[in-house]
Scaffold this motif. Structure first.
Motif, PDB file in Angstrom:
ATOM      1  N   LEU A 160      47.674 111.198  36.294  1.00 41.45           N
ATOM      2  CA  LEU A 160      48.073 110.176  35.337  1.00 41.45           C
ATOM      3  C   LEU A 160      47.393 110.428  34.005  1.00 41.45           C
ATOM      4  CD1 LEU A 160      47.741 107.056  37.675  1.00 41.45           C
ATOM      5  CD2 LEU A 160      49.767 108.464  37.267  1.00 41.45           C
ATOM      6  N   ARG A 183      49.373  99.257  42.053  1.00 43.98           N
ATOM      7  CA  ARG A 183      49.023  99.352  40.639  1.00 43.98           C
ATOM      8  C   ARG A 183      47.611  99.911  40.488  1.00 43.98           C
ATOM      9  NH1 ARG A 183      53.658  98.559  40.581  1.00 43.98           N
ATOM     10  NH2 ARG A 183      54.868  96.949  39.463  1.00 43.98           N
ATOM     11  N   CYS A 186      43.264 101.428  34.444  1.00 43.82           N
ATOM     12  CA  CYS A 186      42.293 102.370  33.911  1.00 43.82           C
ATOM     13  C   CYS A 186      41.677 101.777  32.649  1.00 43.82           C
ATOM     14  CB  CYS A 186      42.950 103.708  33.563  1.00 43.82           C
ATOM     15  SG  CYS A 186      43.664 104.561  34.969  1.00 43.82           S
ATOM     16  N   THR A 194      45.001 100.816  30.516  1.00 41.85           N
ATOM     17  CA  THR A 194      46.366 101.201  30.909  1.00 41.85           C
ATOM     18  C   THR A 194      46.612 100.776  32.340  1.00 41.85           C
ATOM     19  OG1 THR A 194      45.618 103.386  31.630  1.00 41.85           O
ATOM     20  CG2 THR A 194      46.389 103.185  29.346  1.00 41.85           C
ATOM     21  N   TRP A 196      49.198 101.632  35.636  1.00 42.73           N
ATOM     22  CA  TRP A 196      50.094 102.659  36.174  1.00 42.73           C
ATOM     23  C   TRP A 196      50.716 102.170  37.477  1.00 42.73           C
ATOM     24  CZ3 TRP A 196      50.593 107.149  33.287  1.00 42.73           C
ATOM     25  CH2 TRP A 196      49.636 107.358  32.300  1.00 42.73           C
ATOM     26  N   ASP A 197      51.937 102.620  37.688  1.00 39.10           N
ATOM     27  CA  ASP A 197      52.637 102.366  38.944  1.00 39.10           C
ATOM     28  C   ASP A 197      52.309 103.520  39.879  1.00 39.10           C
ATOM     29  OD1 ASP A 197      54.327 101.940  41.066  1.00 39.10           O
ATOM     30  OD2 ASP A 197      56.029 101.325  39.819  1.00 39.10           O
ATOM     31  N   GLY A 201      54.045 106.941  39.395  1.00 34.98           N
ATOM     32  CA  GLY A 201      53.214 107.459  38.327  1.00 34.98           C
ATOM     33  C   GLY A 201      53.643 107.026  36.946  1.00 34.98           C
ATOM     34  N   LYS A 202      54.379 105.969  36.838  1.00 31.76           N
ATOM     35  CA  LYS A 202      54.897 105.502  35.544  1.00 31.76           C
ATOM     36  C   LYS A 202      53.846 104.625  34.857  1.00 31.76           C
ATOM     37  CE  LYS A 202      58.719 102.864  33.531  1.00 31.76           C
ATOM     38  NZ  LYS A 202      59.964 102.089  33.827  1.00 31.76           N
ATOM     39  N   LEU A 203      53.736 104.822  33.547  1.00 34.79           N
ATOM     40  CA  LEU A 203      52.849 103.988  32.741  1.00 34.79           C
ATOM     41  C   LEU A 203      53.548 102.660  32.482  1.00 34.79           C
ATOM     42  CD1 LEU A 203      50.266 103.591  31.059  1.00 34.79           C
ATOM     43  CD2 LEU A 203      51.496 104.616  29.116  1.00 34.79           C
ATOM     44  N   THR A 206      50.029  99.507  28.172  1.00 27.01           N
ATOM     45  CA  THR A 206      48.884  99.995  27.408  1.00 27.01           C
ATOM     46  C   THR A 206      48.361  98.809  26.615  1.00 27.01           C
ATOM     47  OG1 THR A 206      49.775 102.231  27.249  1.00 27.01           O
ATOM     48  CG2 THR A 206      48.042 101.595  25.668  1.00 27.01           C
TER      49      THR A 206
END
Length: 1417
Positions: A160, A183, A186, A194, A196-197, A201-203, A206
């Motif tokens: 990621l 989920r 970060c 951020t 992430w899924d 791996g989808k953002l 933010t």
């Protein structure tokens, strides 16, 4: 019992394959063929270069043989765990003795993840690892902003972010995965967040505005609510993040929960419930724990923000790292969360539970104290914590018992520290930020200087904390703990019980393994995993395991058995093994295992067999083993017999079950080796035969006793054994231990009596005497045999047959011993004493004829026999008291008692004849009871029931023996005389010819008495006689006696003291008479004599000799007496008379100085005493007169000024010091007085403000009639009254002055519902400082004719004075004058030092402090 890991956890789920078994990881799984297209990051992370093996860390651990002890637990941790040059860990030899709990924790290297972390850092510049978190997957953040997600097979699942993101956001500083692992949050070093899924791996989000920019994210945590998270930045603030999705748009709302300006938070931990407790009532509050540098806070995020608990730290090192950890724990059959927190070396536990009223209740539990600073704290299950200290030592702790189960060294892990994230807001950056703001035109004036200072110091402390912070390096989930190093990742789990045992077995620590297994069996082990909770099932499983271990232990011992010829080594080996096998076989109650499997294998080795048989003894004696198989019994007999261990064999036999013995074989061995205890045991228990052992024992000792030769030690032991055996049989006890069966007690007792009174033995000869058994026991030990009979006769009550046996035995004893030359007089006397004791019993049924009784009496009163005199007298006294000798002539008995010195018997007979005066002679002659004579005389003369003639005879007898009584105890004699002989004191004094004895008696008689006791009429002659004797025998107590006693003539006392040369006592009497000069002349002459003697000795003796020191001490004592006398009498003399007292003292000291050598110690001592005199006399004599007297002295009148310089300067310094002290004291007193009066005046003249406009009694307006001149009284408490109403309620006090004193009715009423505590000043005083009477009326012309009365008075009662003192102390502090009073509050020695000699503490105190005297060089 410890919990098993959650079945849904990463390393206990069905999907887990290889994490725990490193050997199953295929290193070649990362071999990827090269391709022409550039490799992706994922492919590079899994690539191994051609010709190389799969990447494995150099210090990879081989888990096949890995155990917790393979890590060095004694070396110090590295100062920098990230140092790549740190030396590799060296394997440590296995410890010979494992801990009692064994290896509790399994530490494994995750080789796949570790290899990919290093590969990413080296080949694609992904950066070093910075943070880790764990759920069903493992997420690792890097310093270049990337996040790697690994699955359960350690395969890289997601990468990621990118390096571009890392360049913008900075390093990953915090990670968090929600509970369903969907989920990932970060947090970055530059403050961005951020989401992430994890499925694709989808953002998703933010977040850049959740908190102040420029501060790193230290912590970010999901809560149980997937839409709610919390974060903590390096500014010390905490924020709530609420995730929203509306119309397909994702947003995040931020709310500040705690501002860093109030104290920087370093650690946060939300309460996340495991799946089994999602419905727990506490979860509805969404609790969050926060740790700042000074305190712990627990808040609730739902339903509204609420602070439930604040707990301040104790004082600790500012660099200590605060730690928080939640876990659900069962306490008192209720499951509730416990918060563990620490800062330093102490772990606190807080139990949090919901009350029925809906509130949160926090209960403090027992603390855990360690000897190290903790930097990481995690629960691994509900009973066990894993702690990491500042030296990178890992401690496994059992919470209920607070026992450290295991300690490991984590040096090889090389933990990642989060120091740079904590330092992101260092003081320098704060200053730079302010300068940039000023440069950009932004004013920083809005920042309060105090807040800035607090932030500055808070950041400094936070930076110190960051030096040891590893919050993001350790993550726990479902009973597993993941540690992140700079090059590796390690995972820790609790070993299950079987694995812990097998590990010790693999190390050949069999004894420790068996001990650990037994703790599992009994349920006392700690950190247990994998055992069934039901006790029966648990014990069955562990028992089977222990049986296998015992067999394995035996096989290992047999294999280690050395070759033949090395018996010593073999014996040592089996000495360690066999007792352990025996112990645990008995604990498991597996006798079949012990004798059917273990013993046959041990019997192969003669050494092992011998040790086994000898080890049985302790267990047999302790009754743990009472039955042995027949082969083992035979081997036991044979081994003990062959090795001469007869005592041990006898102890074993008497503790074994008779049914397991071969009686014929055992009896034969016992008779052969004289094991009589064993023989008796076998006959009694096996055949119910109690007589045969007696016959055998009698046959053994009879020849030695009958022959008259001295008995050997063996004969004595055998005879004593026989006596004890007979005593046990007659008392119903089995020999050597236990009890005879209840149905056999009477039968056995009768059999023993029948045996003892047998006329002849079974094997009798013609020469045998009658009653051989009784005769033998009497010859062996008469006293002990009679004691046995005496104890047996105690139990004979209402038993006709037993009483017949008793009479029969007594008749036999008399027949055998009386008039028999074979028995000594001492033995016959013992019989008579025995008979007398039996006769004095209340229920005695024995019959003894008159002639025999006369012999008993003659023996008891025999004066030639001094043996056991006290016992014989007591026996005869008992006979008298039960009227056993009433038929005998009392006169003859009295003669016998006097010859035998039986004074208690004489007292008994004299009291019977009412000859009480002769009893006094008995007491005086009896050395044991001499001191009791005083109590006897006092009681007889005080108690009614005695005739006056009897008392008079006693009085006469006492007067005859006064010297003896006084010599016994003068104090008690004086008490006796003062109570009963006050009219005979003169005759008593004349009887005492010994002067020392007379002095002791008079001293006790005339000393002051305390209490209501009788006192003698004051007799001046007696007191003067005592004074004369005291001058001779105790002159040191003369002054005390003269001060306490007033019953003497002054002139006679002066003559007596003068006759004996008691100068101080004579001076005291002359002073009391008023002859001050006569008294002073005597004291001065004594001082001069001692000074002359001292001067003479100083010329002949050395200054440090004992004689010279003693003379100097006596001079100082005389000087102190003279100075004290002068101080007492100067107040009544004029100036000239004072000079006649002080100047002769000064002249005597100054004259003696010219007789002493100088310089010397003697001269310095005299000079010091001279200064002392000058200091004391300066209070009474003027300074010029003193100087003139000094200059007139021949010693100082001629010569240089330097000779008197010391004296003059010392006097001047004293004068200056006292003058300064007086001025200072005056100034302080004036200041305090002025301040007190000014504030008192201000308080008195202060205006009053009524709280209402109506009277508090009649409740009417204070102007009831506008035209009336009715007076109103207002108090300082604010209450207002009509004067007439107060008079009706008796709230006024009459006074001789014109002003009447009032008190507030409402404040002083006894009906007041609430009163302040006594002694505490109330701000609403019931009596005012100023009482104002105001004449009411209109201010118009009509009312002007009525003169307004305004009366003011300033009066303070006791309560107001207390309030005034309290107010003064609060606003100003204590008076400075109190400093000067401190010397007067010291101890007695300090008072003596401050006061001149002779000045009492009760006199008016004034300071006479002088600087140290100056001496010539």
């Amino acid at each position: 019992m410890a919990e098993s890991p959650d079945p849904n956890s990463l390393f206990s789920s069905s999907s887990q394959l290889h994490l725990m078994e490193e050997e199953a990881i295929d290193d070649k799984e990362f071999d990827i063929p090269q391709v022409d297209t550039p490799p992706t990051l994922e492919s590079i992370l899994s690539q191994v270069e051609e010709g190389e093996e799969a990447f494995i860390l150099e210090d990879t651990i081989n888990t096949d043989n890995m155990d917790a002890h393979s890590y060095d637990t004694s070396s110090l941790a590295s100062s920098d765990s990230g140092d790549p040059a740190h030396p590799k860990r060296r394997k440590r030899a296995q410890d010979a003795s494992a801990a009692a709990s064994g290896s509790v924790l399994r530490l494994n290297l995750l080789k796949g993840i570790s290899a990919q972390i290093v590969a990413a850092a080296d080949k694609v510049d992904a950066g070093l690892p910075t943070a880790v978190t764990m759920n069903s997957v493992i997420a690792v953040g890097t310093s270049h902003g990337l996040a790697f997600v690994f699955d359960t097979n350690q395969a890289l699942r997601l990468c990621l972010g990118s390096k571009a993101t890392g360049a913008e956001f900075g390093a990953v500083s915090a990670l968090s995965i929600n509970h369903n692992c969907s989920r990932l949050l970060c947090g970055f070093a530059k403050g961005q967040i951020t989401m992430w899924d994890l499925a694709n791996g989808k953002l998703l989000r933010t977040i850049t505005d959740a908190h102040p920019p420029g501060t790193a994210i230290l912590h970010i945590k999901f809560t149980d609510d997937p839409t709610l998270a919390v974060c903590n930045d390096s500014g010390g603030s905490v924020f709530e993040l609420a995730f929203r999705r509306l119309m397909g748009m994702r947003s995040c709302d931020s709310r500040c929960l705690f501002s860093g300006s109030k104290g920087e938070v370093c650690c946060i931990e939300p309460l996340c419930s495991p799946p089994d407790y999602r419905e727990h009532p506490i979860t509805q509050y969404s609790l969050l724990a926060m740790a700042s540098l000074t305190k712990i806070l627990v808040i609730g995020l739902k339903p509204t923000l609420n602070v439930w608990m604040t707990f301040p730290y104790n004082k600790s090192d500012p660099s200590n790292v605060p730690q928080l950890a939640w876990h659900f724990v069962s306490v008192q059959k209720m499951v509730n969360p416990i918060l563990a927190f620490c800062k330093g070396d102490t772990v606190h536990f807080l139990l949090v539970k919901k009350e029925e009223m809906g509130t949160i209740h926090v209960i403090k539990q027992r603390q855990l104290h360690l000897s190290c600073d903790i930097i990481s704290l995690n629960w691994i299950n509900s009973r066990t914590l894993v702690l990491v200290d500042s030296q990178e030592k890992l401690h496994v702790v059992d919470r209920p018992t607070q026992e450290v189960l295991e300690t490991l060294d984590l040096e090889q892990v090389q933990l990642v520290y989060n120091s740079r994230h904590f330092k992101s807001l260092a003081p320098e950056e704060m200053f730079n930020k302010l300068l940039r703001d000023e440069k950009n035109g932004m004013s920083a004036a809005y920042i309060p200087i105090m807040l800035f200072t607090e932030d500055l110091f808070g950041s400094v402390f936070q930076a110190l904390v960051g030096e040891k912070a590893c919050y993001q390096s350790v993550s726990s989930y479902a009973g597993q703990i993941l540690c992140l190093g700079t090059k590796s990742a390690h995972i820790m789990t609790l070993r299950n019980w079987n694995e812990r045992i097998d590990l010790l077995l693999k190390q050949e620590h069999f004894v420790e393994a068996l001990g650990l297994a037994w703790s599992f069996h009994e349920g006392t082990a700690k950190a247990v995993v994998g055992l069934h909770g039901d006790p029966a099932k648990r014990k069955a499983v562990v028992s089977d395991k222990m049986v296998e271990m015992l067999l394995q232990f035996l096989e290992h011992a047999l294999k280690k058995c050395p070759e033949q010829g090395k018996t010593q080594s073999s014996e040592q080996n089996f000495q360690e093994v066999v007792p352990v096998l025996l112990e645990y076989s008995l604990l498991l109650h597996r006798l079949d295992l012990l004798f059917d499997e273990l013993y046959p294998r041990l019997a192969v080795s003669p050494v092992a067999k011998a040790i086994f048989l000898e080890s049985l003894e302790s267990h047999i004696v302790s009754t743990r083993l009472d039955h042995l198989p027949t082969p083992v019994i035979k081997d036991l007999l044979s081994h003990y017999h062959n090795n001469g261990m007869m005592d041990s064999l006898e102890r074993c036999i008497v503790h074994l079950d008779v049914t397991s013995l071969d009686i014929q074989q055992v009896v034969q061995v016992c008779w052969t080796n004289r094991l009589y205890d064993a023989v008796i045991y076998i006959y009694n228990r096996g055949m119910n035969d109690f007589i045969t052992p007696m016959e055998k024992l009698f046959a053994a000792i009879e020849p030695a006793v009958k022959g008259g030769r001295s008995l050997t030690d063996e004969d004595v032991v055998m005879g004593n054994k026989l006596l004890v055996y007979i005593s046990c049989c007659l008392a119903g006890r089995a020999y050597p231990l236990g009890d005879i069966p209840a149905d056999l007690v009477v039968q056995v007792k009768n059999q023993v009596f029948d045996f003892l009174i047998r006329l002849h033995s079974n094997d009798s000869s013609e020469e045998e005497d009658v009653f051989p058994f009784i005769r033998t026991l009497l010859h062996f030990d008469t006293r002990e045999f009679l004691n046995v009979l005496s104890m047996t006769f105690e139990d004979f009550k209402n038993d006709k047959q037993a009483l017949e046996y008793q009479q029969r035995i007594v008749d036999i004893l008399l027949q055998v011993m009386v008039d028999n030359q074979d028995f000594t007089p001492s033995q016959v006397g013992g019989l008579f004493t025995f008979l007398a004791r039996q006769l004095v019993k209340p229920d005695n049924t024995l019959f003894v004829n008159r002639k025999l009784f006369d012999q008993v009496l003659e023996f008891l009163c025999c004066p030639d026999n001094e043996c056991r005199q006290a016992e014989r007298q007591q026996v005869l006294l008992d006979l008298l008291q039960v009227e056993g000798v009433v038929q005998f002539n009392e006169d003859r008995l009295l003669v016998l008692a006097e010859k035998a010195q039986f004074y208690q018997i004489c007292e008994f007979l004299f009291e019977k004849k009412h000859l009480y005066d002769r009893i006094i002679d008995c007491y005086l002659k009896d050395p044991v009871r001499q001191c009791e004579i005083f109590s006897y005389i006092h009681n007889l003369l005080s108690m009614p029931g005695y005739s006056s003639e009897e008392k008079q005879r006693v009085r006469s007898k006492v007067l005859q023996h006064v010297p003896e009584l006084v010599s016994l105890d003068p104090t008690k004699s004086a008490d006796l005389v003062s109570c009963h002989f006050s009219d005979s004191v003169s005759s008593i004094v004349s009887e005492l010819q010994d002067q020392q004895l007379l002095f002791s008696f008079l001293r006790c008689l005339l000393e002051p008495r305390e209490g209501p006791g009788p006192a003698l009429c004051p007799d001046q002659d007696l007191h003067e006689l005592l004074l004369d004797l005291m001058c001779q025998f105790d002159p040191q107590q003369l002054l005390a006696f003269l001060q306490t006693s007033q019953h003497y003539r002054l002139e006679e006392a002066i003559l007596i003291t003068e006759k004996h040369g008691c100068i101080e006592a004579r001076a005291s009497l002359l002073e009391k008479k008023g002859d001050v000069h006569g008294a002073f002349a005597g004291l001065l002459q004594m001082l001069k004599d001692r000074l002359h003697r001292f001067a003479s000795e100083s010329l002949t003796e050395t200054s440090d000799s004992p004689e010279n020191c003693e003379s100097l001490r006596r001079v100082q004592e005389s000087l102190d007496v003279v100075l004290a006398f002068s101080h007492r009498n100067c107040s009544s003399l004029d100036q000239e008379q004072r000079k006649t007292l002080w100047f002769p003292i000064l002249d005597a000291l100054m004259a003696s100085q010219k007789e002493v050598k100088r310089p010397s110690t003697s001269f310095e001592g005299l000079k010091e005493m001279t200064l002392k005199v000058l200091n004391c006399m300066s209070s009474f004599i003027s300074l010029p007169a003193i100087i003139q007297q000094i200059l007139q002295d021949p010693v100082y009148g001629r010569g240089k000024l330097s000779e008197i310089q010391g004296l003059i300067l010392g006097m001047l310094d004293t004068f200056n010091y006292e003058q300064t002290l007086l001025e200072t004291t005056t100034n302080l007193l004036n200041y305090d007085l002025h301040w007190s009066l000014a504030h008192l005046r201000a308080a008195v003249t202060r205006g009053l403000h009524p709280l209402q406009d109506h009277c508090n009694i009649c409740l009417q307006h204070y102007k009831r009639r506008p035209d009336s001149g009715e007076e109103v009284v207002v108090f300082s408490c604010g209450h207002l009254y009509h004067r007439w109403c107060l008079q009706q309620k008796d709230c006024g006090s009459s006074s001789a002055s014109e002003l009447q004193q009032w008190r507030c009715y409402k404040c002083s009423s006894s009906h007041m519902l609430k009163r302040g505590p006594p002694g505490r000043p109330d701000r609403s005083r019931s009596t005012s400082l100023a009482q104002t009477h105001v004449a009411s009326g209109h201010h118009d012309a009509t009312a002007a004719t009525h003169k307004k009365k305004v009366l003011a008075a300033a009066m303070l009662d006791l309560q107001q004075e207390q309030s005034w003192d309290l107010t003064r102390c609060l606003f100003r502090g204590p008076s400075r004058l109190s400093i000067l009073a401190e010397p007067s509050l010291g101890d007695a020695s300090e008072k003596t030092a401050l006061h001149p000699p002779g000045q009492e503490a009760s006199e008016t105190f004034f300071l006479k402090l002088a600087p140290p005297p100056l001496f010539e060089d």
